[in-house]
Design a protein around this motif. Structure first.
Motif: not given
Ligand code: NDP
Length: 239
Positions: A13-15, A17-18, A38-39, A52, A80-81, A130, A145, A149, A176, A178, A182
């Motif tokens: 999920g490195g594309n 957010g976090i 996923r893309s 996936e 992280n996903a 994460i 959720y 976690k 916390g 961020i 999301m």
């Molecule tokens: P985003 O919603 O911005 O990104 C989520 C990522 O997870 C995307 O890259 C997405 O890929 C990937 N993903 C989701 N479902 C799948 C799947 N079934 N298979 C593969 N990849 C998947 O999230 P954040 O950056 O906000 O969060 C990242 C992590 O940090 C998460 O685990 C979240 O729970 C955790 N977190 C976030 C907080 C926040 O405040 N934002 C706080 C605490 C924890 P795609 O682009 O393909 O959908």
């Protein structure tokens, strides 16, 4: 930041957010980085593979593809996903619960299991999950959720006990509130309520999570394992 040799890093999920901030931080530090989404499309300056996380075959293929791009096995896994499907307990469907557990907890397990193969062989590895402050704090409307976690803590601690003697550490980072897509999707009233309860008086930045993840992957953290490290401005009081 402690100095480290160039390592092969995979961030799920490195594309965005976090995850994107974490991937960029490793790349900026000179590491070999591949992200998954996923893309399969790569953010600027990074390499990507399709994954996936709810599908073991897809996870396996993603690691194989990543190892080819990296020129060797994954040494640092950042699982992280993750997703949310928030609703109150009485309204939560089996599907809402199962999908979140399958993505956030079982998805992380699948990635850790696949990564462990190469790490055991090399007798070195770093697994970083994460999680979230709500895993141990709880959150109304997030039973699925929060359960997913907090499950990551048991996962990391059991991996630590199984593989700690082989130079592998497994830790949990619990961010916390961020600023990402999301959290932007949360209702404004909920955002305000969180802000009022954060001792730091502000939301966190993705780079602040990335700094802690990089520390856990560094040589300086070789003796840190099975830990839950909050990055939450004091919200969870260290749990
Ligand atoms: P985003 O919603 O911005 O990104 C989520 C990522 O997870 C995307 O890259 C997405 O890929 C990937 N993903 C989701 N479902 C799948 C799947 N079934 N298979 C593969 N990849 C998947 O999230 P954040 O950056 O906000 O969060 C990242 C992590 O940090 C998460 O685990 C979240 O729970 C955790 N977190 C976030 C907080 C926040 O405040 N934002 C706080 C605490 C924890 P795609 O682009 O393909 O959908």
């Amino acid at each position: 930041m402690a100095s480290t040799a160039q390592r092969n890093v995979l961030v799920t999920g490195g594309n965005r957010g976090i995850g994107l901030a974490i991937a960029r931080a490793f790349a900026a530090g000179g590491d070999n980085v591949v992200i998954t989404n996923r893309s399969g499309e790569a953010p600027e300056g990074l390499r990507a593979v399709r994954c996936e996380v709810t599908d073991s075959a897809s996870v396996d293929q993603a690691f194989t593809d990543a190892e080819e791009l990296l020129g060797g096995p994954v040494e640092v896994l950042v699982a992280n996903a993750g997703i949310t499907r928030d609703t109150l307990l009485m309204r939560m469907s089996d599907e809402d619960f199962d999908t979140v557990l399958d993505t956030n907890l079982a998805g992380a397990f699948r990635c850790a299991r696949r990564a462990a193969t190469g790490m055991i062989r090399r007798r070195h590895g770093r697994i970083i999950f994460i999680s979230s402050v709500v895993g141990l704090y709880g959150s109304p409307g997030q039973t699925n959720y929060a359960a997913s976690k907090s499950g990551l803590v048991g996962l990391a601690r059991s991996i630590t006990r199984e593989l700690g003697g082989r130079g592998i550490t497994a830790n949990v980072v619990a961010p916390g509130f961020i600023e990402t897509d999301m959290t932007a999707a949360l209702p404004e009233a909920q955002q305000k309520a969180y802000l009022a309860s954060i001792p730091a008086g502000r939301f966190g930045r993705t780079e602040e999570v990335a700094d802690v993840v990089r520390y856990l992957a560094s040589d300086a953290a070789a003796y840190v394992s099975g830990a839950v490290i909050p990055v939450d401005g004091g919200l969870g009081m260290g749990h």
